[in-house]
Design a protein around this motif. Structure first.
Motif, mmCIF file in Angstrom:
data_model
loop_
_atom_site.group_PDB
_atom_site.id
_atom_site.type_symbol
_atom_site.label_atom_id
_atom_site.label_comp_id
_atom_site.label_asym_id
_atom_site.label_seq_id
_atom_site.Cartn_x
_atom_site.Cartn_y
_atom_site.Cartn_z
ATOM 1 N N GLY A 238 0.813 -1.218 0.000
ATOM 2 C CA GLY A 238 0.000 0.000 0.000
ATOM 3 C C GLY A 238 0.846 1.266 0.000
ATOM 4 N N GLY A 239 0.165 2.386 -0.106
ATOM 5 C CA GLY A 239 0.813 3.691 -0.019
ATOM 6 C C GLY A 239 1.896 3.876 -1.076
ATOM 7 N N GLU A 240 2.872 4.661 -0.733
ATOM 8 C CA GLU A 240 3.938 4.995 -1.682
ATOM 9 C C GLU A 240 4.735 3.735 -2.055
ATOM 10 O OE1 GLU A 240 7.596 6.240 -3.256
ATOM 11 O OE2 GLU A 240 7.581 5.677 -1.130
ATOM 12 N N LEU A 241 4.951 2.872 -1.052
ATOM 13 C CA LEU A 241 5.694 1.627 -1.293
ATOM 14 C C LEU A 241 4.932 0.719 -2.262
ATOM 15 C CD1 LEU A 241 8.059 -0.278 -0.398
ATOM 16 C CD2 LEU A 241 6.439 -1.241 1.265
ATOM 17 N N GLY A 242 3.634 0.557 -1.994
ATOM 18 C CA GLY A 242 2.825 -0.312 -2.844
ATOM 19 C C GLY A 242 2.781 0.212 -4.279
ATOM 20 N N THR A 243 2.711 1.530 -4.411
ATOM 21 C CA THR A 243 2.657 2.112 -5.754
ATOM 22 C C THR A 243 3.987 1.928 -6.477
ATOM 23 O OG1 THR A 243 1.108 3.745 -4.910
ATOM 24 C CG2 THR A 243 2.100 4.212 -7.044
ATOM 25 N N ARG A 244 5.092 2.121 -5.740
ATOM 26 C CA ARG A 244 6.406 1.944 -6.378
ATOM 27 C C ARG A 244 6.541 0.509 -6.890
ATOM 28 N NH1 ARG A 244 9.533 3.776 -2.270
ATOM 29 N NH2 ARG A 244 10.641 1.861 -1.731
ATOM 30 N N ARG A 245 6.120 -0.424 -6.066
ATOM 31 C CA ARG A 245 6.207 -1.835 -6.475
ATOM 32 C C ARG A 245 5.227 -2.145 -7.612
ATOM 33 N NH1 ARG A 245 6.706 -4.482 -0.400
ATOM 34 N NH2 ARG A 245 8.940 -4.059 -0.197
ATOM 35 N N ALA A 246 4.057 -1.532 -7.572
ATOM 36 C CA ALA A 246 3.079 -1.758 -8.639
ATOM 37 C C ALA A 246 3.621 -1.250 -9.978
ATOM 38 C CB ALA A 246 1.759 -1.072 -8.303
ATOM 39 N N ARG A 247 4.353 -0.147 -9.942
ATOM 40 C CA ARG A 247 4.972 0.360 -11.182
ATOM 41 C C ARG A 247 5.958 -0.674 -11.728
ATOM 42 N NH1 ARG A 247 4.993 6.301 -11.732
ATOM 43 N NH2 ARG A 247 6.855 5.940 -13.007
ATOM 44 N N ALA A 248 6.762 -1.238 -10.823
ATOM 45 C CA ALA A 248 7.723 -2.251 -11.262
ATOM 46 C C ALA A 248 6.997 -3.494 -11.773
ATOM 47 C CB ALA A 248 8.659 -2.605 -10.107
ATOM 48 N N ALA A 249 5.924 -3.870 -11.067
ATOM 49 C CA ALA A 249 5.168 -5.062 -11.463
ATOM 50 C C ALA A 249 4.553 -4.883 -12.844
ATOM 51 C CB ALA A 249 4.086 -5.353 -10.433
ATOM 52 N N ALA A 250 4.148 -3.652 -13.155
ATOM 53 C CA ALA A 250 3.574 -3.390 -14.486
ATOM 54 C C ALA A 250 4.611 -3.703 -15.567
ATOM 55 C CB ALA A 250 3.120 -1.942 -14.582
ATOM 56 N N LEU A 251 5.851 -3.262 -15.345
ATOM 57 C CA LEU A 251 6.878 -3.543 -16.357
ATOM 58 C C LEU A 251 7.194 -5.031 -16.403
ATOM 59 C CD1 LEU A 251 9.400 -0.576 -16.436
ATOM 60 C CD2 LEU A 251 7.136 -0.813 -17.436
ATOM 61 N N LEU A 252 7.131 -5.702 -15.261
ATOM 62 C CA LEU A 252 7.321 -7.158 -15.276
ATOM 63 C C LEU A 252 6.202 -7.821 -16.085
ATOM 64 C CD1 LEU A 252 8.520 -9.867 -14.332
ATOM 65 C CD2 LEU A 252 7.171 -9.644 -12.226
ATOM 66 N N GLN A 253 4.975 -7.526 -15.731
ATOM 67 C CA GLN A 253 3.836 -8.183 -16.397
ATOM 68 C C GLN A 253 3.867 -7.946 -17.901
ATOM 69 O OE1 GLN A 253 -0.042 -6.464 -15.687
ATOM 70 N NE2 GLN A 253 -1.137 -8.302 -16.321
#
Ligand code: GLC
Length: 528
Positions: free
Chosen positions: A344-359
């Motif tokens: 969640g929060g800033e951490l969750g968003t940073r990871r979600a950005r990375a996950a988007a490039l992975l996916q």
């Protein structure tokens, strides 16, 4: 006049193999008529946004007439439109406009069960035990001297028994809510009706279907007791011994579905197949069955290098012996959103950005859930606004799936952020979402929405994405690195520290690469 939905798109029979498909949870995407519930007119008005984002196709969740016991997955008439969502003319206009923008449209098919309001079920209730009307569903006498015990021990995935008794003493089966009676797929009339539904929408020009509970439908002869299991809920692994799912006879139904699709070149079906055994999953992807099955391993993986790497490797292995590509999902309307799962929060968003490039770097099809591209998190809701049947049926022990179904924020700083003409929405939207809106993000090149847009544009145009499969590259502990045959290298850093960037031309990064290193919890695409 709208363009003819059949002729606008070039006939490409396997467009879905590497497509980016955008899942629209219809209640929560955009409200065109101001009643606080999303609808088809809302979707149509947002097609320019979707075209700009760069998605290839849509999957629209059920918009058929429904009493909404499970928000549309309880279908009272599969060949019409629920008035809350629009009408058939509105659907045709949406389809034509989407095709005019080069976006294909796939819709949900819900074969396993109908609504209790379906005319067939109403007729079954009015008819006698043993009648043809009852034979379209799974009515049985109960156990015990007076038949007051359910016919077997199956639980409903939404909680409580999977059986409900009717006034004449018989019981009917519902793997989901009591308002979702299971259809009897051993009855030829049921399969014929499913084919009629498919043709109804294919003739209108839809490009395919997402098949709900595609591992359901077939039930074992005699409906024997299942092995008692600790978790038999929606999110459990319905593995061997769970006789409610993955019975061999389901494949006969998939062959019938595929035969209809094959009459309409360029159409497809993706299955919701919660089957964790790879060999059994592969059966659904044979030549004459589904074209795609969701690979849910990424959706259930923790944010660790080991989990993500295993999810990718196992998903690719699961489809390796089949004609199907992998089909990647990070979030959907049934599970907590990944921004929240990742902290969640800033951490969750940073990871979600990375996950988007992975996916989006992985070979195969990718499904985005509406709001993924805005970095939408789950929202904690008060008890009294919860709507998911899971909340009631679990005796208020499980909150259900409402948290991941909050309406999309489009613009402005006040609720409902451009979602609807009114502030009150079917699930309440929180305060403080001004920065999350599409409007705020489209103009900001550093936003997650802009990252998605750049990623989709590159994926569609760069030769680096060519070819199936991938090779893992050596990488420091806590990092993932792989190369696609066309030269795309994707690095994801979960090591806890910045890592040096290898050689290669940077195509896109999920975080600032200021000093030539890749920060923790971020990802980069390189052409090397
Ligand atoms: C699928 C859907 C879910 C629905 C269930 C019953 O799992 O994704 O939302 O509740 O089927 O139709």
């Amino acid at each position: 006049m709208h363009p003819d939905p059949h002729t606008v798109l070039p006939v490409s029979t396997d467009w879905w193999r590497s497509a980016v498909v955008y899942q629209i949870y219809v209640r929560s995407f955009a409200d065109g008529n101001g009643d606080g519930v999303g609808d088809l007119a809302g979707i149509r008005s947002r097609l320019p946004y979707l075209a700009d984002l760069g998605v290839d196709a849509l999957w629209i969740t059920p918009f058929y007439p429904s009493p909404m016991a499970d928000h549309g997955y309880d279908v009272a008439d599969p060949r019409d439109v629920e008035p809350v969502f629009g009408d058939l003319a509105e659907f045709d206009a949406l389809l034509a406009d989407a095709h005019g923008r080069g976006i294909r449209v796939t819709i949900d098919l819900v074969p396993n069960h109908s609504s209790h309001d379906h005319e067939w079920f109403q007729a079954a209730l009015a008819a006698a035990p043993g009648s043809p009307e009852r034979a379209r569903y799974l009515f049985r006498d109960g156990r015990g001297p007076d038949g007051s015990e359910p016919p077997n021990n199956w639980p409903s995935v939404f909680g409580g028994p999977a059986w409900t008794r009717v006034p004449d003493g018989q019981w009917y089966l519902h793997i989901f809510a009591p308002e979702q009676p299971d259809l009897n797929f051993a009855n030829p009339e049921v399969v014929a009706d499913l084919e009629e539904t498919m043709r109804f929408w294919l003739d209108r020009g839809v490009d395919g279907f997402r098949i709900d509970v595609a591992h359901g439908m077939a039930k074992p002869d005699g409906l024997p007791d299942m092995v008692p299991m600790e978790d038999t809920g929606l999110l459990a692994d319905h593995g061997p011994g769970d006789l409610r799912f993955d019975q061999d006879d389901v494949h006969a139904v998939h062959r019938r579905i595929r035969a209809v699709l094959d009459e309409y070149p360029g159409t497809m079906a993706v299955g919701e197949v919660w089957v964790s055994d790879d060999a059994r999953l592969a059966h659904y992807l044979r030549e004459d069955e589904l074209q795609l099955a969701f690979n849910f391993k990424l959706l259930t993986a923790e944010w660790t290098a080991t989990d993500l790497r295993d999810a990718v490797t196992d998903s690719l292995a699961a489809v390796a012996g089949t004609p199907a590509p992998a089909c990647w999902v990070l979030s959907n309307h049934d599970r907590p959103r990944h921004v929240t799962r990742y902290g969640g929060g800033e951490l969750g968003t940073r990871r979600a950005r990375a996950a988007a490039l992975l996916q989006l770097a992985l070979p195969g099809a990718a499904y985005l859930y509406n709001g993924d591209e805005l970095g939408m998190p789950d929202v904690d809701l008060a008890d009294e606004v919860l709507q998911d049947p899971i909340w009631e049926r679990s005796g208020h022990t499980e909150r259900g799936r409402d948290a991941c179904r909050i309406p999309m924020p489009w613009s402005g700083s006040e609720r409902s952020y451009g979602f609807s003409a009114q502030a009150d929405t079917w699930l309440p939207m929180p305060e403080g979402w001004a920065a999350l809106t599409a409007e705020a993000q489209v103009g900001d090149h550093a936003s997650i929405r802009s990252l998605y847009r750049s990623a989709l544009a590159l994926r569609a145009s760069s030769p680096a994405f060519a070819g199936d499969g991938l090779d893992w590259l050596p990488a420091p502990d806590g990092c993932l690195a792989f190369r696609r045959p066309g030269g795309l290298v994707c690095l994801v850093n979960l090591s806890g520290a910045a890592m040096p960037l290898p050689e290669g031309q940077v195509l896109l990064a999920s975080a600032d690469l200021g000093d030539g290193t890749l920060p923790d919890d971020s990802a980069v695409w390189l052409h090397a």
